[in-house]
Enzyme design. Structure first.
Site, PDB file in Angstrom:
ATOM      1  N   LYS A 182       0.899  -1.175   0.000  1.00  0.00           N
ATOM      2  CA  LYS A 182       0.000   0.000   0.000  1.00  0.00           C
ATOM      3  C   LYS A 182       0.924   1.208   0.000  1.00  0.00           C
ATOM      4  O   LYS A 182       1.471   1.590   1.029  1.00  0.00           O
ATOM      5  CB  LYS A 182      -0.874  -0.026   1.246  1.00  0.00           C
ATOM      6  N   GLU A 258       8.254   0.951  11.825  1.00  0.00           N
ATOM      7  CA  GLU A 258       9.361   1.927  11.800  1.00  0.00           C
ATOM      8  C   GLU A 258       8.699   3.302  11.866  1.00  0.00           C
ATOM      9  O   GLU A 258       8.013   3.695  10.923  1.00  0.00           O
ATOM     10  CB  GLU A 258      10.177   1.801  10.514  1.00  0.00           C
ATOM     11  N   CYS A 294      12.655  10.710   9.044  1.00  0.00           N
ATOM     12  CA  CYS A 294      12.422  10.234  10.417  1.00  0.00           C
ATOM     13  C   CYS A 294      13.658  10.416  11.298  1.00  0.00           C
ATOM     14  O   CYS A 294      13.545  10.506  12.520  1.00  0.00           O
ATOM     15  CB  CYS A 294      11.997   8.780  10.390  1.00  0.00           C
ATOM     16  N   GLU A 394       7.794  15.631  16.700  1.00  0.00           N
ATOM     17  CA  GLU A 394       8.319  15.517  15.336  1.00  0.00           C
ATOM     18  C   GLU A 394       7.617  16.545  14.447  1.00  0.00           C
ATOM     19  O   GLU A 394       6.391  16.575  14.385  1.00  0.00           O
ATOM     20  CB  GLU A 394       8.053  14.103  14.809  1.00  0.00           C
TER      21      GLU A 394
END
Ligand code: NAD
Length: 494
Positions: A182, A258, A294, A394
């Protein structure tokens, strides 16, 4: 005229070796982030399409045409795919730049080489993930063997569409699994083209399927599907948690996550004589890929005794070496953010911090508004308290904060004062100090004297809320995609 999508670029789902529309004909629009203009309508798969893809993957997996052939045969096919990727690298780079707003030079010089290297590395490793026998005495033999896991669902982010794809597909395909991908709805075009090339290379029908579409529709259907054995996910913490719920609600499929990060970049006092070099490295850590990374170095911790000189160097290098521009221009270093909400998010974090007493040392504003795209200046913020959202959450944009510390123990305290634990970077010369930090910082990757995520040979993943269930990259990734079986043989002769 803005660049158009090349004719023939696939936009439909790829199921059982064929491009097909979503069963209800639904599509989702993908735009060029640099102009805000419509690029293509891509199939928006629903549960029925996901079910078709999973059935195709299951049937091929059980047939053994990929899962039980000699690993050398898988290697041959994957090496052919490497050749095709190399032949099509420029077109893929342009497509990635167009769809994800990334500078063409980044796509050409980083994304495509990393993508190709991941497929090559796992192709070569396909027959090198050995089993073991155990020391059990003369009356038995204990064998530990690895078997391909089965049907893998890979749900992926948009920040490095091709490279994240091959971090998953390399080891999954080399192991003999069948996969349903996906891709991210914001940038799914290169994944579809990759699938086409994989088929041309000889990956059998049904082994690699792609179901583009929305996360809460196609992604959820994959997460809840009762015949998927593993979800390997890269993305946000919020969505990662959902996959654990989907697993609990369905078949207890394995889940590897992750997730995000807030990577500390520690600059020790003994860097005083090389602050320009350190600042250049940390600007790269913070602003590379527009901070949409990330492991972005979004939290710079500096010994108080060198703080002012360091900030001056960081501002200088940011203003001189990180120009923002049209992603398709060869001179552009920073392109557009992926979508409008990313711009709003950067603005909100920076403005919120300023209202709370922080200072913008450089950046802190939207650029190139006339282009219709979502460009934000690389931004350095100082006078930041450790408890401010800009220092803890973040941001996923080109924004970094600089926080002073007093001595190595204090640096460690601040570095570990986070729920994340993906990556960290330590700059220093004193071996004791550097190793103290490298060993005690809670992060899956700690780089020393230079920002890095390692390479395809080194495992990648997060401590704490940055990761769950396994590692990407290195031989360790094979553990995600294989089951471990014990075969115990009783022997008549000792
Ligand atoms: P995201 O979590 O929004 O989306 C990731 C994928 O999940 C997409 O394919 C999306 O369609 C799908 N999804 C969204 N909602 C869903 C739902 N309800 N159910 C099922 N699937 C759903 O993440 P993103 O915005 O694409 O990527 C940014 C995030 O990814 C950041 O947090 C970043 O740190 C993280 N990231 C982590 C790594 C790593 O290796 N640790 C690498 C790259 C990005």
């Amino acid at each position: 005229m803005p660049p158009q999508l090349p004719t023939g670029t696939p936009t439909e789902a790829f199921i059982d070796g064929r491009f097909v529309p979503a069963s209800d004909g639904a599509t989702v629009s993908t735009v060029n982030p640099a102009t805000g203009e419509h690029l293509a309508d891509v199939a928006a798969c629903g549960p029925q399409d996901v079910d078709r893809a999973v059935r195709a993957a299951r049937s091929t997996f059980e047939s053994g045409v990929w899962s039980r052939i000699h690993p050398n045969e898988r290697r041959t096919v994957l090496m052919r795919l490497v050749e095709l990727l190399e032949e099509n690298a420029e077109d893929l780079a342009r497509l990635e730049a167009l769809d994800a707003g990334k500078p063409i030079t980044d796509c050409r010089e980083f994304d495509l080489p990393a993508t190709i290297e991941a497929v090559r590395w796992y192709a070569e490793a396909a027959d090198k993930f050995f089993g073991k026998t155990t020391p059990v005495g003369g009356e038995a033999m204990g064998m530990i063997v690895h078997e391909p896991l089965g049907v893998v669902g890979a749900v992926l982010p948009w920040n490095f569409p091709l490279s994240m794809l091959t971090w998953k597909l390399g080891p999954a395909l080399a192991s003999g699994c069948s996969v349903v991908v996906k891709p991210p709805e914001l940038a799914s075009l290169t994944t579809l083209r990759f699938a086409e090339l994989a088929a041309e290379a000889g990956v059998p029908n049904g082994v690699l399927n792609v179901v583009p579409g929305l996360g809460h529709v196609a992604g959820q259907a994959l997460g809840l599907h009762p015949d998927v054995d593993l979800i390997t996910f890269t993305g946000s913490n919020e969505v990662g948690r959902r996959f654990l719920e989907y697993s609990a609600q369905s078949n207890l499929k394995k889940v590897v996550l992750e997730l995000g990060g807030k990577a500390p970049q520690v600059v020790l006092a003994d860097n005083r004589d090389r602050l320009a070099e350190v600042a250049a490295d940390l600007a790269g850590a913070a602003f590379g890929n527009n901070g949409q990374n990330c492991t972005a170095g979004s939290r710079i911790l500096v010994d108080r005794s060198i703080m002012d000189e360091f900030v001056a160097e960081l501002v200088k290098v940011t203003e001189e070496q990180w120009p923002v521009g049209d992603p398709m221009d060869e001179g552009t270093v920073l392109g557009s953010l992926i979508e409008e909400s990313a711009l709003t998010r950067c603005t909100a974090y920076v403005d919120g911090a300023v209202a709370d007493g922080a200072v913008v040392a450089t950046g802190g504003r939207r650029l190139r508004e006339d282009s219709g795209g979502w460009f934000y200046a690389p931004t350095v913020v100082t006078n930041v308290r450790e408890d401010m959202p800009i220092a803890r959450e973040e941001i996923f944009g080109p924004v970094t904060v600089v926080i002073p510390f007093d001595g190595v123990e204090d640096a460690l305290r601040i570095a570990n004062d986070t729920d994340f634990g993906l990556a960290a970077n330590v700059w220093g010369r004193d071996l004791d100090d550097v190793l103290f930090l490298a060993r005690r910082i809670k992060a899956g990757t700690v780089s020393v004297n230079g920002y890095s995520e390692g390479d395809i040979s080194t495992p990648f993943g997060g401590y704490r809320q940055s990761g769950f269930g396994g590692r990407d990259n290195g031989m360790e990734a094979f553990e995600q995609y294989t089951e471990t079986k014990t075969i115990w043989i009783s022997l008549q002769r000792g």
